[in-house]
Design a protein around this motif. Sequence first.
Motif, PDB file in Angstrom:
ATOM      1  N   ALA A  92       0.805  -1.220   0.000  1.00  0.00           N
ATOM      2  CA  ALA A  92       0.000   0.000   0.000  1.00  0.00           C
ATOM      3  C   ALA A  92       0.838   1.269   0.000  1.00  0.00           C
ATOM      4  O   ALA A  92       0.300   2.364  -0.153  1.00  0.00           O
ATOM      5  CB  ALA A  92      -0.935   0.015   1.209  1.00  0.00           C
ATOM      6  N   ARG A  93       2.147   1.137   0.158  1.00  0.00           N
ATOM      7  CA  ARG A  93       3.000   2.320   0.213  1.00  0.00           C
ATOM      8  C   ARG A  93       3.348   2.824  -1.191  1.00  0.00           C
ATOM      9  O   ARG A  93       3.252   2.089  -2.171  1.00  0.00           O
ATOM     10  CB  ARG A  93       4.298   2.003   0.967  1.00  0.00           C
ATOM     11  CG  ARG A  93       4.088   1.728   2.453  1.00  0.00           C
ATOM     12  CD  ARG A  93       5.366   1.276   3.117  1.00  0.00           C
ATOM     13  NE  ARG A  93       5.157   1.103   4.562  1.00  0.00           N
ATOM     14  CZ  ARG A  93       5.580   1.957   5.476  1.00  0.00           C
ATOM     15  NH1 ARG A  93       6.262   3.047   5.116  1.00  0.00           N
ATOM     16  NH2 ARG A  93       5.357   1.736   6.756  1.00  0.00           N
ATOM     17  N   ASP A 167       0.745   6.817  -1.927  1.00  0.00           N
ATOM     18  CA  ASP A 167       0.630   6.005  -0.726  1.00  0.00           C
ATOM     19  C   ASP A 167      -0.859   5.795  -0.456  1.00  0.00           C
ATOM     20  O   ASP A 167      -1.626   6.749  -0.372  1.00  0.00           O
ATOM     21  CB  ASP A 167       1.285   6.740   0.456  1.00  0.00           C
ATOM     22  CG  ASP A 167       1.357   5.880   1.707  1.00  0.00           C
ATOM     23  OD1 ASP A 167       0.293   5.418   2.171  1.00  0.00           O
ATOM     24  OD2 ASP A 167       2.461   5.684   2.232  1.00  0.00           O
ATOM     25  N   ASN A 168      -1.263   4.530  -0.344  1.00  0.00           N
ATOM     26  CA  ASN A 168      -2.690   4.209  -0.211  1.00  0.00           C
ATOM     27  C   ASN A 168      -3.056   3.625   1.143  1.00  0.00           C
ATOM     28  O   ASN A 168      -4.114   3.012   1.296  1.00  0.00           O
ATOM     29  CB  ASN A 168      -3.107   3.231  -1.319  1.00  0.00           C
ATOM     30  CG  ASN A 168      -3.368   3.931  -2.634  1.00  0.00           C
ATOM     31  OD1 ASN A 168      -4.034   4.956  -2.678  1.00  0.00           O
ATOM     32  ND2 ASN A 168      -2.819   3.382  -3.708  1.00  0.00           N
ATOM     33  N   ARG A 169      -2.223   3.844   2.149  1.00  0.00           N
ATOM     34  CA  ARG A 169      -2.545   3.288   3.459  1.00  0.00           C
ATOM     35  C   ARG A 169      -3.828   3.892   4.035  1.00  0.00           C
ATOM     36  O   ARG A 169      -4.603   3.195   4.694  1.00  0.00           O
ATOM     37  CB  ARG A 169      -1.367   3.477   4.407  1.00  0.00           C
ATOM     38  CG  ARG A 169      -0.225   2.494   4.124  1.00  0.00           C
ATOM     39  CD  ARG A 169       0.989   2.760   4.968  1.00  0.00           C
ATOM     40  NE  ARG A 169       1.691   3.969   4.525  1.00  0.00           N
ATOM     41  CZ  ARG A 169       2.785   4.440   5.115  1.00  0.00           C
ATOM     42  NH1 ARG A 169       3.293   3.806   6.172  1.00  0.00           N
ATOM     43  NH2 ARG A 169       3.378   5.533   4.661  1.00  0.00           N
ATOM     44  N   LEU A 172      -6.869   2.051   2.699  1.00  0.00           N
ATOM     45  CA  LEU A 172      -7.136   0.781   3.382  1.00  0.00           C
ATOM     46  C   LEU A 172      -7.984   0.976   4.631  1.00  0.00           C
ATOM     47  O   LEU A 172      -8.873   0.170   4.919  1.00  0.00           O
ATOM     48  CB  LEU A 172      -5.822   0.104   3.769  1.00  0.00           C
ATOM     49  CG  LEU A 172      -5.046  -0.602   2.659  1.00  0.00           C
ATOM     50  CD1 LEU A 172      -3.691  -1.036   3.191  1.00  0.00           C
ATOM     51  CD2 LEU A 172      -5.821  -1.795   2.129  1.00  0.00           C
ATOM     52  N   ARG A 173      -7.725   2.035   5.361  1.00  0.00           N
ATOM     53  CA  ARG A 173      -8.457   2.264   6.611  1.00  0.00           C
ATOM     54  C   ARG A 173      -9.947   2.503   6.367  1.00  0.00           C
ATOM     55  O   ARG A 173     -10.753   2.339   7.289  1.00  0.00           O
ATOM     56  CB  ARG A 173      -7.854   3.463   7.352  1.00  0.00           C
ATOM     57  CG  ARG A 173      -6.427   3.237   7.832  1.00  0.00           C
ATOM     58  CD  ARG A 173      -5.943   4.399   8.685  1.00  0.00           C
ATOM     59  NE  ARG A 173      -4.557   4.204   9.121  1.00  0.00           N
ATOM     60  CZ  ARG A 173      -3.509   4.763   8.534  1.00  0.00           C
ATOM     61  NH1 ARG A 173      -3.686   5.559   7.471  1.00  0.00           N
ATOM     62  NH2 ARG A 173      -2.292   4.547   8.986  1.00  0.00           N
ATOM     63  N   GLU A 197       1.347  -5.328   7.059  1.00  0.00           N
ATOM     64  CA  GLU A 197       0.958  -3.940   7.296  1.00  0.00           C
ATOM     65  C   GLU A 197      -0.436  -3.668   6.753  1.00  0.00           C
ATOM     66  O   GLU A 197      -1.272  -3.052   7.424  1.00  0.00           O
ATOM     67  CB  GLU A 197       1.960  -2.991   6.643  1.00  0.00           C
ATOM     68  CG  GLU A 197       1.592  -1.522   6.794  1.00  0.00           C
ATOM     69  CD  GLU A 197       2.575  -0.598   6.117  1.00  0.00           C
ATOM     70  OE1 GLU A 197       3.119   0.281   6.801  1.00  0.00           O
ATOM     71  OE2 GLU A 197       2.796  -0.746   4.881  1.00  0.00           O
ATOM     72  N   MET A 198      -0.707  -4.126   5.526  1.00  0.00           N
ATOM     73  CA  MET A 198      -2.023  -3.889   4.930  1.00  0.00           C
ATOM     74  C   MET A 198      -3.121  -4.547   5.749  1.00  0.00           C
ATOM     75  O   MET A 198      -4.173  -3.938   5.989  1.00  0.00           O
ATOM     76  CB  MET A 198      -2.044  -4.389   3.480  1.00  0.00           C
ATOM     77  CG  MET A 198      -1.186  -3.587   2.539  1.00  0.00           C
ATOM     78  SD  MET A 198      -1.420  -4.015   0.784  1.00  0.00           S
ATOM     79  CE  MET A 198      -0.898  -5.729   0.761  1.00  0.00           C
ATOM     80  N   LEU A 201      -4.013  -2.566   8.747  1.00  0.00           N
ATOM     81  CA  LEU A 201      -4.683  -1.289   8.504  1.00  0.00           C
ATOM     82  C   LEU A 201      -6.156  -1.456   8.138  1.00  0.00           C
ATOM     83  O   LEU A 201      -6.951  -0.540   8.357  1.00  0.00           O
ATOM     84  CB  LEU A 201      -3.970  -0.529   7.375  1.00  0.00           C
ATOM     85  CG  LEU A 201      -2.587   0.016   7.705  1.00  0.00           C
ATOM     86  CD1 LEU A 201      -1.907   0.541   6.446  1.00  0.00           C
ATOM     87  CD2 LEU A 201      -2.680   1.121   8.750  1.00  0.00           C
TER      88      LEU A 201
END
Length: 247
Positions: A92-93, A167-169, A172-173, A197-198, A201
């Motif tokens: 996601a980064r 960056d798509n973090r 995800l949330r 990490e994904m 999140l």
Amino acid sequence: MTTPLLLLPGIMNDGRVWMPVRGAFVQTDRPLVVARTDLHDHVTAIAAAAISLMPEGPFAVAGFSLGGYVSLEVCRQAADRIAGLALIDTGARSDTPESSGNRRQMIEALDSGNSTYAEVAGSFPPKLLHPAHVEDAALVGLLADMARAVGRDGFKRQQTAAMNRPDNRAVLRGVRAPALVLCGADDKVTPPELSDEMAGLLPGGVERVAVATAGHMSTLEQPAAVTTALARWLQRVDAATGSSGTR
């Protein structure tokens, strides 16, 4: 009918990267679309083109590698329509400086004539595959044939899209739909910690799967394990949307 499904391939891949696992998706009543990721040089345009192929209403999206980056952009653009999200061997980064530099070097080598596209494509299998599969002639041949189908210009567009992705973090949330995060346990391109990490999140309803004896190309290296995980995910997606084979 069951929930429509959008599939997105990775760099130097066409729809055949999903071929071994499509049995988990292809049901008589499940709309299935495999979108191309080699026609545009930015994830926003790739995602918009893919969304335009989908029927109206909710749909699930599964992305492999570059297709995972695009899947997150699909979630950004069509947030109210996402019924399920599967992220396969991706992250996601945004791109790291080192990775962006490597991508630029490949593009510059192609543009200058210092390397042929066949040479560049031929350098990838040892990086992509688990050591147990690097001598698999059929698998290496399929990777080469998909690379030829994407072509030099398509490859450059894909690398540019990957290099400039956001960056798509935060995206995800905001995903509340059933999710699957899967990667090869020995993936050196998008290492398992990116999948961890994904999964951490995503706000809920996520399954994290590490596929043994697989590198980056998990869908081709261990199709049975990936198929099983995707089938479980689709069952959760259909249950959450109230879909059934008779709707």
